[in-house]
Design a protein around this motif. Structure first.
Motif, PDB file in Angstrom:
ATOM      1  N   GLY A  27       0.822  -1.217   0.000  1.00 49.90           N
ATOM      2  CA  GLY A  27       0.000   0.000   0.000  1.00 49.90           C
ATOM      3  C   GLY A  27       0.851   1.260   0.000  1.00 49.90           C
ATOM      4  O   GLY A  27       0.564   2.215  -0.739  1.00 49.90           O
ATOM      5  N   ILE A  28       1.909   1.265   0.798  1.00 47.01           N
ATOM      6  CA  ILE A  28       2.803   2.423   0.846  1.00 47.01           C
ATOM      7  C   ILE A  28       3.495   2.617  -0.502  1.00 47.01           C
ATOM      8  O   ILE A  28       3.586   3.741  -1.013  1.00 47.01           O
ATOM      9  CB  ILE A  28       3.831   2.266   1.983  1.00 47.01           C
ATOM     10  CG1 ILE A  28       3.128   2.400   3.335  1.00 47.01           C
ATOM     11  CG2 ILE A  28       4.959   3.277   1.859  1.00 47.01           C
ATOM     12  CD1 ILE A  28       4.004   2.044   4.526  1.00 47.01           C
ATOM     13  N   LEU A  29       3.970   1.523  -1.101  1.00 46.56           N
ATOM     14  CA  LEU A  29       4.613   1.631  -2.414  1.00 46.56           C
ATOM     15  C   LEU A  29       3.636   2.121  -3.486  1.00 46.56           C
ATOM     16  O   LEU A  29       4.017   2.899  -4.369  1.00 46.56           O
ATOM     17  CB  LEU A  29       5.213   0.290  -2.821  1.00 46.56           C
ATOM     18  CG  LEU A  29       6.483  -0.113  -2.080  1.00 46.56           C
ATOM     19  CD1 LEU A  29       6.909  -1.519  -2.508  1.00 46.56           C
ATOM     20  CD2 LEU A  29       7.591   0.876  -2.335  1.00 46.56           C
ATOM     21  N   ALA A  30       2.385   1.686  -3.424  1.00 39.99           N
ATOM     22  CA  ALA A  30       1.389   2.128  -4.396  1.00 39.99           C
ATOM     23  C   ALA A  30       1.116   3.625  -4.259  1.00 39.99           C
ATOM     24  O   ALA A  30       1.034   4.344  -5.260  1.00 39.99           O
ATOM     25  CB  ALA A  30       0.086   1.334  -4.218  1.00 39.99           C
ATOM     26  N   VAL A  31       1.006   4.098  -3.028  1.00 40.92           N
ATOM     27  CA  VAL A  31       0.785   5.538  -2.801  1.00 40.92           C
ATOM     28  C   VAL A  31       1.968   6.344  -3.311  1.00 40.92           C
ATOM     29  O   VAL A  31       1.797   7.385  -3.963  1.00 40.92           O
ATOM     30  CB  VAL A  31       0.516   5.809  -1.305  1.00 40.92           C
ATOM     31  CG1 VAL A  31       0.576   7.295  -0.997  1.00 40.92           C
ATOM     32  CG2 VAL A  31      -0.829   5.229  -0.898  1.00 40.92           C
ATOM     33  N   LEU A  32       3.191   5.876  -3.037  1.00 40.00           N
ATOM     34  CA  LEU A  32       4.382   6.581  -3.520  1.00 40.00           C
ATOM     35  C   LEU A  32       4.444   6.589  -5.048  1.00 40.00           C
ATOM     36  O   LEU A  32       4.822   7.600  -5.652  1.00 40.00           O
ATOM     37  CB  LEU A  32       5.648   5.943  -2.940  1.00 40.00           C
ATOM     38  CG  LEU A  32       5.898   6.201  -1.458  1.00 40.00           C
ATOM     39  CD1 LEU A  32       7.104   5.394  -0.984  1.00 40.00           C
ATOM     40  CD2 LEU A  32       6.093   7.678  -1.192  1.00 40.00           C
ATOM     41  N   ALA A  33       4.072   5.488  -5.684  1.00 37.78           N
ATOM     42  CA  ALA A  33       4.084   5.430  -7.145  1.00 37.78           C
ATOM     43  C   ALA A  33       3.075   6.411  -7.742  1.00 37.78           C
ATOM     44  O   ALA A  33       3.387   7.135  -8.693  1.00 37.78           O
ATOM     45  CB  ALA A  33       3.791   4.009  -7.622  1.00 37.78           C
ATOM     46  N   VAL A  34       1.884   6.450  -7.184  1.00 28.97           N
ATOM     47  CA  VAL A  34       0.858   7.378  -7.681  1.00 28.97           C
ATOM     48  C   VAL A  34       1.306   8.817  -7.466  1.00 28.97           C
ATOM     49  O   VAL A  34       1.150   9.676  -8.349  1.00 28.97           O
ATOM     50  CB  VAL A  34      -0.505   7.107  -7.000  1.00 28.97           C
ATOM     51  CG1 VAL A  34      -1.501   8.215  -7.293  1.00 28.97           C
ATOM     52  CG2 VAL A  34      -1.045   5.761  -7.439  1.00 28.97           C
ATOM     53  N   LEU A  61       4.971   6.988 -17.408  1.00 31.31           N
ATOM     54  CA  LEU A  61       5.218   6.322 -16.120  1.00 31.31           C
ATOM     55  C   LEU A  61       4.090   5.357 -15.758  1.00 31.31           C
ATOM     56  O   LEU A  61       4.344   4.262 -15.254  1.00 31.31           O
ATOM     57  CB  LEU A  61       5.406   7.360 -15.011  1.00 31.31           C
ATOM     58  CG  LEU A  61       6.667   8.209 -15.104  1.00 31.31           C
ATOM     59  CD1 LEU A  61       6.607   9.345 -14.095  1.00 31.31           C
ATOM     60  CD2 LEU A  61       7.899   7.371 -14.895  1.00 31.31           C
ATOM     61  N   ALA A  62       2.850   5.758 -16.007  1.00 33.10           N
ATOM     62  CA  ALA A  62       1.709   4.894 -15.679  1.00 33.10           C
ATOM     63  C   ALA A  62       1.724   3.624 -16.527  1.00 33.10           C
ATOM     64  O   ALA A  62       1.472   2.524 -16.014  1.00 33.10           O
ATOM     65  CB  ALA A  62       0.400   5.660 -15.876  1.00 33.10           C
ATOM     66  N   VAL A  63       2.028   3.756 -17.810  1.00 36.20           N
ATOM     67  CA  VAL A  63       2.098   2.578 -18.681  1.00 36.20           C
ATOM     68  C   VAL A  63       3.248   1.667 -18.242  1.00 36.20           C
ATOM     69  O   VAL A  63       3.095   0.436 -18.194  1.00 36.20           O
ATOM     70  CB  VAL A  63       2.250   3.001 -20.158  1.00 36.20           C
ATOM     71  CG1 VAL A  63       2.599   1.817 -21.046  1.00 36.20           C
ATOM     72  CG2 VAL A  63       0.970   3.676 -20.641  1.00 36.20           C
ATOM     73  N   THR A  64       4.387   2.253 -17.901  1.00 31.86           N
ATOM     74  CA  THR A  64       5.525   1.467 -17.435  1.00 31.86           C
ATOM     75  C   THR A  64       5.174   0.719 -16.147  1.00 31.86           C
ATOM     76  O   THR A  64       5.507  -0.465 -16.000  1.00 31.86           O
ATOM     77  CB  THR A  64       6.746   2.374 -17.199  1.00 31.86           C
ATOM     78  OG1 THR A  64       7.028   3.081 -18.407  1.00 31.86           O
ATOM     79  CG2 THR A  64       7.952   1.579 -16.767  1.00 31.86           C
ATOM     80  N   LEU A  65       4.495   1.379 -15.223  1.00 28.18           N
ATOM     81  CA  LEU A  65       4.073   0.737 -13.976  1.00 28.18           C
ATOM     82  C   LEU A  65       3.108  -0.411 -14.256  1.00 28.18           C
ATOM     83  O   LEU A  65       3.247  -1.507 -13.698  1.00 28.18           O
ATOM     84  CB  LEU A  65       3.420   1.756 -13.038  1.00 28.18           C
ATOM     85  CG  LEU A  65       2.873   1.214 -11.725  1.00 28.18           C
ATOM     86  CD1 LEU A  65       3.996   0.662 -10.856  1.00 28.18           C
ATOM     87  CD2 LEU A  65       2.106   2.286 -10.984  1.00 28.18           C
ATOM     88  N   ALA A  66       2.145  -0.190 -15.146  1.00 24.97           N
ATOM     89  CA  ALA A  66       1.163  -1.229 -15.463  1.00 24.97           C
ATOM     90  C   ALA A  66       1.836  -2.449 -16.104  1.00 24.97           C
ATOM     91  O   ALA A  66       1.532  -3.587 -15.744  1.00 24.97           O
ATOM     92  CB  ALA A  66       0.084  -0.663 -16.391  1.00 24.97           C
ATOM     93  N   VAL A  67       2.761  -2.209 -17.024  1.00 25.79           N
ATOM     94  CA  VAL A  67       3.465  -3.321 -17.672  1.00 25.79           C
ATOM     95  C   VAL A  67       4.292  -4.081 -16.636  1.00 25.79           C
ATOM     96  O   VAL A  67       4.317  -5.317 -16.624  1.00 25.79           O
ATOM     97  CB  VAL A  67       4.349  -2.814 -18.837  1.00 25.79           C
ATOM     98  CG1 VAL A  67       5.284  -3.898 -19.344  1.00 25.79           C
ATOM     99  CG2 VAL A  67       3.476  -2.286 -19.968  1.00 25.79           C
TER     100      VAL A  67
END
Length: 85
Positions: A27-34, A61-67
């Motif tokens: 959860g913390i990593l997801a918040v930091l990524a967003v 960045l969003a596409v890279t994260l999703a891939v």
């Protein structure tokens, strides 16, 4: 084979609910990524195989994260399938 206390995942009680520490970490990593994606809004040039396109950095960045997430899920499933029971 009996499970010992060392085999159980680490848990933390939050407002009366048990939460795994791994869940909190994800959860913390997801918040930091967003947050990182939202903070980078400039336009950048991305060179594809043949052409160059101009895109907002947040989209790249969003596409890279999703891939990366999709690849991670496939690798985790494959490793779980190979694990002897």
């Amino acid at each position: 084979m009996a499970r010992t206390s060392a085999d159980k995942p680490s848990k933390l009680t939050v407002k009366g609910r048990e939460v795994r520490l791994r869940t909190i970490g994800v959860g913390i990593l997801a918040v930091l990524a967003v947050w990182f994606i939202a903070a980078n809004t400039a336009s950048v040039s991305v060179k594809l195989w043949v052409s160059t396109v101009s895109l907002p950095l947040w989209l790249v960045l969003a596409v890279t994260l999703a891939v990366g997430l999709v690849i991670g899920v496939f690798v985790a499933r494959r490793l779980a399938a190979r694990k002897p029971r």
